[in-house]
Design a protein around this motif. Sequence first.
Motif, PDB file in Angstrom:
ATOM      1  N   GLY A  65       0.825  -0.930   0.448  1.00 41.20           N
ATOM      2  CA  GLY A  65       0.116  -0.278  -0.441  1.00 41.20           C
ATOM      3  C   GLY A  65       0.628   1.449  -0.311  1.00 41.20           C
ATOM      4  O   GLY A  65       1.709   0.880   0.333  1.00 41.20           O
ATOM      5  N   THR A  66       0.773   1.990  -0.454  1.00 42.16           N
ATOM      6  CA  THR A  66       1.128   3.549  -0.582  1.00 42.16           C
ATOM      7  C   THR A  66       0.343   4.771  -0.351  1.00 42.16           C
ATOM      8  O   THR A  66      -0.804   4.991  -0.745  1.00 42.16           O
ATOM      9  N   SER A  67       1.475   4.960   1.098  1.00 45.64           N
ATOM     10  CA  SER A  67       0.108   6.702   1.046  1.00 45.64           C
ATOM     11  C   SER A  67      -0.972   6.594   1.989  1.00 45.64           C
ATOM     12  O   SER A  67      -0.821   5.081   3.092  1.00 45.64           O
ATOM     13  N   LEU A  68      -2.195   6.663   1.818  1.00 41.93           N
ATOM     14  CA  LEU A  68      -3.068   6.229   2.694  1.00 41.93           C
ATOM     15  C   LEU A  68      -3.520   4.419   2.403  1.00 41.93           C
ATOM     16  O   LEU A  68      -4.241   4.318   3.009  1.00 41.93           O
ATOM     17  N   GLY A  69      -2.901   3.347   1.082  1.00 41.94           N
ATOM     18  CA  GLY A  69      -3.124   2.207   1.047  1.00 41.94           C
ATOM     19  C   GLY A  69      -1.659   1.911   1.946  1.00 41.94           C
ATOM     20  O   GLY A  69      -2.091   0.939   2.448  1.00 41.94           O
ATOM     21  N   GLY A  70      -0.818   3.237   2.765  1.00 38.52           N
ATOM     22  CA  GLY A  70       0.046   1.839   3.462  1.00 38.52           C
ATOM     23  C   GLY A  70      -0.859   2.183   4.816  1.00 38.52           C
ATOM     24  O   GLY A  70      -0.240   1.255   5.287  1.00 38.52           O
ATOM     25  N   PHE A  71      -1.481   2.999   5.371  1.00 37.35           N
ATOM     26  CA  PHE A  71      -2.282   2.727   6.373  1.00 37.35           C
ATOM     27  C   PHE A  71      -3.095   1.725   6.330  1.00 37.35           C
ATOM     28  O   PHE A  71      -2.537   0.939   7.519  1.00 37.35           O
ATOM     29  N   TRP A  72      -3.507   1.037   5.364  1.00 34.44           N
ATOM     30  CA  TRP A  72      -4.927   0.072   5.365  1.00 34.44           C
ATOM     31  C   TRP A  72      -3.983  -0.810   4.991  1.00 34.44           C
ATOM     32  O   TRP A  72      -4.683  -2.441   6.287  1.00 34.44           O
ATOM     33  N   PRO A  81      -3.414 -12.783   9.547  1.00 32.20           N
ATOM     34  CA  PRO A  81      -1.905 -12.934   9.050  1.00 32.20           C
ATOM     35  C   PRO A  81      -1.009 -12.811   7.761  1.00 32.20           C
ATOM     36  O   PRO A  81      -1.031 -13.770   7.030  1.00 32.20           O
ATOM     37  N   ILE A  82      -0.607 -11.408   7.723  1.00 30.80           N
ATOM     38  CA  ILE A  82      -0.720 -11.514   6.469  1.00 30.80           C
ATOM     39  C   ILE A  82       0.850 -10.207   6.475  1.00 30.80           C
ATOM     40  O   ILE A  82       1.214 -10.099   7.455  1.00 30.80           O
ATOM     41  N   GLN A  83       1.473 -10.073   5.297  1.00 28.70           N
ATOM     42  CA  GLN A  83       2.621  -9.793   5.101  1.00 28.70           C
ATOM     43  C   GLN A  83       2.428  -8.216   4.626  1.00 28.70           C
ATOM     44  O   GLN A  83       1.595  -8.442   3.274  1.00 28.70           O
ATOM     45  N   SER A  84       2.677  -7.453   4.526  1.00 34.99           N
ATOM     46  CA  SER A  84       2.200  -5.655   4.196  1.00 34.99           C
ATOM     47  C   SER A  84       3.982  -5.248   4.095  1.00 34.99           C
ATOM     48  O   SER A  84       4.614  -5.080   4.450  1.00 34.99           O
ATOM     49  N   LEU A  85       3.623  -4.326   2.762  1.00 33.72           N
ATOM     50  CA  LEU A  85       4.405  -3.911   2.550  1.00 33.72           C
ATOM     51  C   LEU A  85       4.451  -1.860   2.574  1.00 33.72           C
ATOM     52  O   LEU A  85       3.152  -2.073   1.431  1.00 33.72           O
ATOM     53  N   MET A  86       4.727  -0.771   3.897  1.00 31.59           N
ATOM     54  CA  MET A  86       4.102   0.350   3.338  1.00 31.59           C
ATOM     55  C   MET A  86       4.533   1.078   2.758  1.00 31.59           C
ATOM     56  O   MET A  86       6.043   0.853   3.226  1.00 31.59           O
ATOM     57  N   ILE A  87       4.222   1.808   1.521  1.00 31.64           N
ATOM     58  CA  ILE A  87       5.204   2.319   0.542  1.00 31.64           C
ATOM     59  C   ILE A  87       4.762   4.215   1.542  1.00 31.64           C
ATOM     60  O   ILE A  87       3.731   4.631   1.396  1.00 31.64           O
ATOM     61  N   ASN A  88       5.612   4.656   2.545  1.00 31.02           N
ATOM     62  CA  ASN A  88       5.447   5.891   1.900  1.00 31.02           C
ATOM     63  C   ASN A  88       3.931   6.525   2.977  1.00 31.02           C
ATOM     64  O   ASN A  88       3.053   7.160   2.204  1.00 31.02           O
ATOM     65  N   PRO A  89       3.615   5.538   3.853  1.00 31.49           N
ATOM     66  CA  PRO A  89       2.240   5.466   4.392  1.00 31.49           C
ATOM     67  C   PRO A  89       1.903   6.700   4.957  1.00 31.49           C
ATOM     68  O   PRO A  89       2.353   7.075   5.936  1.00 31.49           O
ATOM     69  N   GLN A 136       6.414  -4.566   6.687  1.00 35.46           N
ATOM     70  CA  GLN A 136       8.258  -3.179   6.211  1.00 35.46           C
ATOM     71  C   GLN A 136       8.403  -2.467   6.109  1.00 35.46           C
ATOM     72  O   GLN A 136       6.352  -2.445   5.315  1.00 35.46           O
ATOM     73  N   VAL A 137       8.719  -1.647   5.642  1.00 33.85           N
ATOM     74  CA  VAL A 137       8.179   0.272   5.874  1.00 33.85           C
ATOM     75  C   VAL A 137       9.583   0.747   4.405  1.00 33.85           C
ATOM     76  O   VAL A 137       9.651   0.094   4.251  1.00 33.85           O
TER      77      VAL A 137
END
Length: 187
Positions: A65-72, A81-89, A136-137
């Motif tokens: 997720g990017t920006s506000l998508g990173g928030f989510w 139980p997932i993996q997430s990557l926040m881009i410029n959250p 991860q960020v």
Amino acid sequence: MNIWYLHGFRSSAKSPKVKAMQQAFPSCHVRGISYTPHSPVVAEEILINEYEKLIGKDDVLIVVGTSLGGFWARWLASELPIQSLMINPSLHPDKTLETGEFTVYGEFNEMIKVTNKDLQDFNHYKVTSQPYGECQVALAMDDEVLDSASTAKELEGIYLIHKFDTGTHRFTDFERIFPVIEQMVGK
């Protein structure tokens, strides 16, 4: 393996980032999720419904997720139980978003409206505990919209942070993030 892309404010599931990830990860089911990132109650319902469709099938999920998508993406990893990557959250959309009506980038006829209630509702979705899943960020240190140094400071010691000198808020040259996603896919 499923990879979801969660777009940011004023963007859409048709983001070129989705196509780039589909080409880079052809063995994965990559798709942009159509949701309303600026409306927390509606966003939660859509994202949880989409996740429930995966249960019992191929339920391995990476959310980018990017920006506000990173928030989510962060919120989903705190719940599932997932993996997430926040881009410029956007960690504090209740403070960084403005109320009003806005056009969606590239979608000339589509308008979105942000209300005071939306901003208040974000407080119910802020992550205050260790994530259930793994996050991860990725930060472009030249982000002109959000203060990436403050974001790094707030998330330091909680998540693995990948810093990029350039990329601006929209994270240009998106393929630079692919080695991080590739590592996540390999887990």
